[in-house]
Design a protein around this motif. Structure first.
Motif, short mmCIF file in Angstrom:
data_model
loop_
_atom_site.label_atom_id
_atom_site.label_comp_id
_atom_site.label_asym_id
_atom_site.label_seq_id
_atom_site.Cartn_x
_atom_site.Cartn_y
_atom_site.Cartn_z
N ALA A 1 0.69 -1.01 -0.50
CA ALA A 1 -0.03 -0.02 0.29
C ALA A 1 1.33 1.38 -0.07
N VAL A 2 1.79 1.51 0.97
CA VAL A 2 2.69 2.29 0.68
C VAL A 2 3.03 2.65 -0.34
N CYS A 3 3.51 1.67 -0.98
CA CYS A 3 4.39 1.86 -2.65
C CYS A 3 3.79 1.72 -3.56
N GLU A 4 2.38 1.77 -3.55
CA GLU A 4 1.66 1.62 -4.40
C GLU A 4 1.55 3.32 -4.70
N SER A 5 1.34 3.52 -3.31
CA SER A 5 0.60 5.12 -3.56
C SER A 5 1.46 6.10 -3.00
N ASN A 6 3.07 5.74 -2.78
CA ASN A 6 4.74 6.68 -2.94
C ASN A 6 5.16 6.26 -3.20
N PRO A 7 5.87 6.66 -4.99
CA PRO A 7 6.30 5.42 -5.20
C PRO A 7 8.27 5.65 -5.09
N GLN A 8 8.48 6.19 -4.35
CA GLN A 8 9.92 6.95 -3.86
C GLN A 8 9.93 5.38 -3.19
N TYR A 9 9.32 4.64 -2.86
CA TYR A 9 9.84 3.76 -1.84
C TYR A 9 9.03 2.49 -2.38
N HIS A 10 10.07 1.37 -2.25
CA HIS A 10 10.17 -0.33 -2.80
C HIS A 10 10.37 -1.25 -1.85
#
Length: 322
Positions: free
Chosen positions: A33-42
């Motif tokens: 969920a974090v990565c889908e909504s915040n592209p800087q995270y992987h």
């Protein structure tokens, strides 16, 4: 020698489906969920094989390192936690945690690591580490004992809200997110904020990824949504992650009614704790949590930064200032 290998998402999911995690924040659903909504995270879960031959799983995210390709890891962002588990499921103990931290210190440019406050903690810190306290309600003796630990005034306010017609329930899907986010926006405007600190995209992703472990609670009066909250479930805690009340409706004490309803629901799911989160700089919020019977548990966010990372951030800050 300690060795770290990147777990595939499929392998991490298989591990999670078999063993779970004490907190939702250490689940693949939170990371996705974090990565889908915040592209800087992987997504970047690591499997460590330690000197003792024990293996542990460390849920982490990697932050985009820019042109310099810095190795920057976080577990987890947005005030969340991670939890280091042994390969057989139980949480790793302090010696194993410390070994992981020593390896991260040697092989990453920057790490922010916040371990689940209700589990084993590290003994290794740095001068940049920051201490916090989270407020938790003990549910181990059941809902009745938890409600009895509340201040009488909080119980009375919850009962008054119910008598006045406030109804609290879990609602589902995008409509629930839209309704709750509108309440968040109203509350943010009341406090002079341009927008809520939580993005709608993250809420939508959480609902899509989290299934029954993500609940959107709404309190309605005469059919109108006047307050709400988001609860995230792990194996051992329900985390009351977000809460808001629409301006001009505080007098109905819907927040007290919501708290009681969530305590009852969390106890019914047999989790040990209702975690209400940290309240640094918010004395009235902390007082409200204490009235709900919560006690404070200390924890730390461990910051490890190599000199090259600190230098790059310093140079970036100078250009930003100019």
């Amino acid at each position: 020698m300690t060795r770290a290998d990147i777990l595939s998402l499929d392998d991490w999911r298989a591990f999670y489906e078999l063993h779970g995690a004490p907190t939702f924040f250490a689940s693949p659903a939170w990371s996705r969920a974090v990565c889908e909504s915040n592209p800087q995270y992987h997504i970047y879960p690591l499997k460590y094989t330690l000197d003792t031959a024990q293996s542990v799983i460390v849920p982490l995210l990697r932050v985009s390192g820019g042109k310099l390709r810095l190795r920057v890891l976080v577990g987890m962002p947005f005030g969340a936690y991670t939890a280091i588990a042994t390969q057989t499921g139980p949480l790793a103990q302090q010696p194993a945690i410390d070994e992981v931290i020593r390896h991260l210190r040697r092989h990453t440019d920057s790490v922010e690591l916040t371990l689940w406050p209700l589990g084993p903690q590290a003994s290794l810190f740095s001068k940049e580490s920051i201490g916090y306290e989270t407020s938790v309600v003990d549910l181990s003796h059941g809902a009745e004992a938890a409600l009895n630990s509340m201040e009488g005034s909080s119980r009375r306010m919850a009962a008054q809200a119910q008598r006045k017609g406030v109804v609290c329930a879990v609602e589902h899907g995008q409509a629930a997110v839209e309704t709750y986010y509108d309440i968040l926006c109203q509350a943010a405007a009341k406090w002079g904020l341009e927008r809520p600190t939580i993005r709608k995209e993250l809420l939508l992703s959480l609902v899509n990824e989290g299934g029954n472990d993500v609940e959107i609670w709404l309190a309605r009066f005469d059919g109108k949504a006047i307050a709400g909250g988001v609860v995230l479930y792990g194996l051992e805690e329900a985390f009351f992650w977000s809460a808001a009340t629409a301006p001009d409706y505080g007098v109905l004490r819907a927040n007290n009614a919501l708290a009681v309803a969530i305590i009852l629901a969390a106890a019914a799911r047999n989790v040990r704790w209702l975690n209400l989160g940290a309240s640094q700089g918010l004395p009235n919020v902390l007082k409200f949590k204490r009235y709900l019977g919560a006690t404070e548990i200390p924890y730390s966010t461990i910051h490890l930064q190599r000199p090259v990372y600190r230098f790059v951030k310093f140079v970036q800050s100078q250009f930003s200032f100019k």
